[in-house]
Design a protein around this motif. Structure first.
Motif, PDB file in Angstrom:
ATOM      1  N   ARG A   5       1.793   6.945  -0.874  1.00 59.67           N
ATOM      2  CA  ARG A   5       2.015   5.545  -0.544  1.00 59.67           C
ATOM      3  C   ARG A   5       0.894   5.073   0.370  1.00 59.67           C
ATOM      4  O   ARG A   5       0.651   5.639   1.421  1.00 59.67           O
ATOM      5  CB  ARG A   5       3.371   5.392   0.145  1.00 59.67           C
ATOM      6  N   ARG A   6       0.192   4.048  -0.092  1.00 56.52           N
ATOM      7  CA  ARG A   6      -0.950   3.553   0.671  1.00 56.52           C
ATOM      8  C   ARG A   6      -0.480   2.620   1.777  1.00 56.52           C
ATOM      9  O   ARG A   6       0.579   2.000   1.673  1.00 56.52           O
ATOM     10  CB  ARG A   6      -1.913   2.787  -0.250  1.00 56.52           C
ATOM     11  N   HIS A   7      -1.339   2.503   2.813  1.00 50.08           N
ATOM     12  CA  HIS A   7      -1.063   1.502   3.840  1.00 50.08           C
ATOM     13  C   HIS A   7      -1.389   0.117   3.303  1.00 50.08           C
ATOM     14  O   HIS A   7      -2.284  -0.053   2.494  1.00 50.08           O
ATOM     15  CB  HIS A   7      -1.909   1.764   5.082  1.00 50.08           C
ATOM     16  N   ILE A   8      -0.681  -0.862   3.826  1.00 49.23           N
ATOM     17  CA  ILE A   8      -1.008  -2.241   3.460  1.00 49.23           C
ATOM     18  C   ILE A   8      -2.401  -2.561   3.997  1.00 49.23           C
ATOM     19  O   ILE A   8      -3.215  -3.167   3.316  1.00 49.23           O
ATOM     20  CB  ILE A   8       0.063  -3.207   4.024  1.00 49.23           C
ATOM     21  N   ALA A   9      -2.675  -2.108   5.220  1.00 50.86           N
ATOM     22  CA  ALA A   9      -4.031  -2.246   5.769  1.00 50.86           C
ATOM     23  C   ALA A   9      -4.877  -1.094   5.235  1.00 50.86           C
ATOM     24  O   ALA A   9      -4.768   0.034   5.705  1.00 50.86           O
ATOM     25  CB  ALA A   9      -3.995  -2.218   7.291  1.00 50.86           C
ATOM     26  N   ASP A  13      -6.012   3.533   5.911  1.00 50.76           N
ATOM     27  CA  ASP A  13      -6.181   4.668   4.997  1.00 50.76           C
ATOM     28  C   ASP A  13      -7.589   5.233   5.112  1.00 50.76           C
ATOM     29  O   ASP A  13      -7.781   6.448   5.155  1.00 50.76           O
ATOM     30  CB  ASP A  13      -5.941   4.230   3.546  1.00 50.76           C
TER      31      ASP A  13
ATOM     32  N   SER B 258       8.017   4.128   5.408  1.00 54.30           N
ATOM     33  CA  SER B 258       7.079   3.165   4.832  1.00 54.30           C
ATOM     34  C   SER B 258       6.954   1.937   5.719  1.00 54.30           C
ATOM     35  O   SER B 258       5.860   1.445   5.963  1.00 54.30           O
ATOM     36  CB  SER B 258       7.558   2.705   3.452  1.00 54.30           C
ATOM     37  N   THR B 261       5.209   2.674   9.245  1.00 56.55           N
ATOM     38  CA  THR B 261       3.801   3.064   9.174  1.00 56.55           C
ATOM     39  C   THR B 261       2.979   2.016   8.415  1.00 56.55           C
ATOM     40  O   THR B 261       1.789   2.199   8.215  1.00 56.55           O
ATOM     41  CB  THR B 261       3.615   4.435   8.480  1.00 56.55           C
ATOM     42  N   GLY B 262       3.633   0.953   7.995  1.00 60.55           N
ATOM     43  CA  GLY B 262       2.899  -0.125   7.329  1.00 60.55           C
ATOM     44  C   GLY B 262       2.453   0.221   5.927  1.00 60.55           C
ATOM     45  O   GLY B 262       1.339  -0.081   5.529  1.00 60.55           O
ATOM     46  N   ARG B 263       3.333   0.918   5.190  1.00 65.65           N
ATOM     47  CA  ARG B 263       2.991   1.279   3.823  1.00 65.65           C
ATOM     48  C   ARG B 263       3.712   0.392   2.822  1.00 65.65           C
ATOM     49  O   ARG B 263       4.760  -0.168   3.121  1.00 65.65           O
ATOM     50  CB  ARG B 263       3.348   2.732   3.543  1.00 65.65           C
ATOM     51  N   ILE B 264       3.178   0.344   1.644  1.00 69.24           N
ATOM     52  CA  ILE B 264       3.824  -0.367   0.553  1.00 69.24           C
ATOM     53  C   ILE B 264       4.846   0.576  -0.056  1.00 69.24           C
ATOM     54  O   ILE B 264       4.565   1.745  -0.268  1.00 69.24           O
ATOM     55  CB  ILE B 264       2.806  -0.764  -0.523  1.00 69.24           C
ATOM     56  N   GLY B 265       6.045   0.061  -0.357  1.00 71.23           N
ATOM     57  CA  GLY B 265       7.000   0.921  -1.045  1.00 71.23           C
ATOM     58  C   GLY B 265       8.112   1.234  -0.188  1.00 71.23           C
ATOM     59  O   GLY B 265       8.849   1.753   0.230  1.00 71.23           O
TER      60      GLY B 265
END
Ligand SMILES: Nc1ncnc2c1ncn2[C@@H]1O[C@H](COP(=O)(O)OP(=O)(O)OP(=O)(O)O)[C@@H](O)[C@H]1O
Ligand SMILES: [Mg+2]
Lengths: 242, 265
Positions: A5-9, A13, B258, B261-265
């Motif tokens: 799961r990637r960070h929005i910012a 990453d 999620s 930690t500021g993740r998508i999903g």
């Protein structure tokens, strides 16, 4: 690299990936350092030993950089949960790698002294085998880190027992040599310190593997039982580090 | 996990102040809160976090029956304050709100002087015997709201003449003036600068010695800094509730992780 799961910012990453790339680079240099140091010892190659000593500087510099980057991420991004564990783990790993580099450098220094003395039969082959095992463990620990593979990490931790056994065997062997002929004492003391250094490297590799388990579970695995003969409970930092 | 922040103010052993069981909230057909069960502890700061629209403000408003004022809103389930059902017909919502004070997301000073904004509550609840006592309450409250120095020379000016951040601190001062047992704060710092934010956070920590504080915040760092318990809401569900240190280092639910930690999903 760390989490699907990637960070929005996305810059977050990139920061985390950059800092882990530094660790991998450091790991590569340390692996090479162990190989070369063992080779220099086995082939009585003074020049190669000197090179190992000089190359340690690059490892130290990388450790500095990892710590600076980690401090930056903490200050700017306030990492939490798995991100926080990534940062904590890279700091621990960089310090473990730096220590391994130092032990390898110390091995090279002693090699410089040993080549001035008559050779002790067979001893360096066993040391080289021991170093090769530690290096393989390090490689697996770093792979386990990249893959977040807790099983492989546990395997590395288990293999440290073998290294301790190898050290115990060498310790007895050197003792025998010294008793047989007191003129062997100086050389055997150096060889023994080298064996102890490699055994300590194994402990630091274990610490790296433990970080993989910490990353996955948030828990650091419990205390290990030491298998070598002369480490007292609190285990001093080997006898030969510098 | 133990809370490692040993330098935090000591409090007595915690006990449940508010207990919610099977709470459902509907706005007409919109099911905004889905079967929430939670025990909010006394002498504790509890943070409600979660994405916009997940129901934090809605659930907060249930705790002092503020939703009664919204026609289409229907609340089901049970909420007890010190063991007493606050939705019991015998309970006077005005008395309840004196006990369970609230600071709203948007500052809402009364169209009155700064002084009267603070003095209003203590007056109607008879907390001051004379003008001198009232003056004292006003000054103490404004100090706790971290706004005294900015308004002490113009207490007669209208509350609405203050800046947004100052109005918010005025509302905080107003909420603590009646010495509530529970203080509900809905994003109290969203309009505040870092200094005022720190002052409000310090106030919250002080209040914890005597009160139960529930704060809704979009700042993960604020939740981590001020609260001992954190509740994560997602799509009307209470997904995870636990010790703040644990939520921010080792959350159980992947949705919580999620989000923080500021993740998508
Ligand atoms: N007064 C209202 N009338 C109708 N629906 C409402 C009302 N207040 C909230 N809702 C609905 O209830 C749901 C939850 O809203 P709520 O305001 O509780 O979210 P929130 O978590 O506080 O969001 P935010 O972080 O943006 O403040 C949303 O779907 C919203 O549209
Ligand atoms: Mg809201």
């Amino acid at each position: 690299m760390q989490d699907d799961r990637r960070h929005i910012a996305s810059a977050f990453d990139r920061d985390l990936e950059a800092i882990q790339a530094l660790i991998m680079k450091m790991g590569g240099l340390v692996e090479a350092s162990i190989t070369e140091a063992a080779k220099a010892l086995a082939t009585r190659d003074e020049e190669l030993a000197e090179e190992v000593r000089l190359n340690d500087k690059a490892i130290d510099e990388l450790e500095e950089r990892v710590n600076e980057e980690a401090a930056r991420v903490i200050a700017l991004r306030a990492p939490t949960a798995v991100d926080l564990r990534v940062i904590l783990s890279v700091m621990k790993m960089s310090s473990a790698l730096e220590r391994i580099g130092d032990l390898s450098k110390n091995m090279a220094k002693r090699t410089g002294v040993l080549v001035q003395m008559p050779q002790i039969n067979g001893s360096t082959t066993a040391l080289k085998r021991m170093a090769r095992e530690v290096e393989a463990m390090l490689k697996d620990a770093l792979d386990a880190y990249i893959q977040r593979d807790a099983e492989l990490a546990q395997d590395v931790i288990d293999r440290d027992g073998d290294v301790d056994q190898m050290y115990n065997a060498l310790f007895r062997e050197f003792l025998t040599f010294m008793m047989e002929d007191p003129r062997n004492i100086t050389a055997c003391m150096h060889l023994h310190f080298i064996a102890k250094n490699i055994e300590r490297m194994g402990d630091h590799v274990t610490a790296i593997a433990e970080q993989v388990i910490f990353l996955r579970s948030g828990e650091v695995p419990g205390d290990r039982v030491k298998h070598d003969l002369i480490t007292p409970d609190a285990g001093p930092e080997g006898s030969g580090g510098d | 996990m133990n809370d490692m922040r040993v330098i935090e103010r000591d409090v007595d052993v915690t006990e449940t102040k508010i207990s919610a069981r099977g709470v459902q909230v509907y706005y007409a057909d919109n099911h905004a809160i889905k079967d929430v069960n939670v025990d909010i502890e006394d002498k504790t700061v509890t943070a409600f976090i979660g994405p916009s629209g997940c129901g934090k403000s809605t659930f907060l408003r249930c705790l002092n029956r503020m939703n009664d004022t919204i026609d289409i809103c229907r609340v089901e389930g049970e909420i007890r304050l010190d063991g007493e059902d606050i939705y019991d017909p015998a309970v006077d919502p005005v008395q309840l709100r004196a006990k369970v004070g609230m600071v709203f997301q948007k500052p809402n000073p009364f169209p009155k002087s700064i002084y009267d904004n603070i003095a209003y509550g203590p007056r109607i609840h008879g907390l001051a015997r004379n003008r001198a006592e009232l003056d004292e309450i006003v000054e103490r409250s404004l100090r706790r709201g971290a706004i005294w120095d900015e308004v002490k020379d113009r207490l007669d000016a209208p509350g609405t003449s203050l800046s947004g951040g100052q109005q918010q601190r005025l509302c905080i001062a107003r909420a603590v003036a009646t010495e509530p047992e529970v203080l509900l704060m809905d994003e109290p710092c969203s309009a505040l600068d870092p200094i005022a934010t720190s002052q409000v956070e310090e106030l919250i920590d002080e209040l914890r010695a005597n009160y139960s504080v529930v704060i809704v915040t979009h700042s993960m760092q604020q939740a981590a800094r001020v609260s001992q318990k954190t509740a994560f809401f997602h799509l009307g569900n209470l997904v995870e509730y636990g010790e703040t240190g644990k939520i921010f280092t080792k959350p159980e639910d992947s949705r919580t992780e999620s989000y923080i930690t500021g993740r998508i999903g």
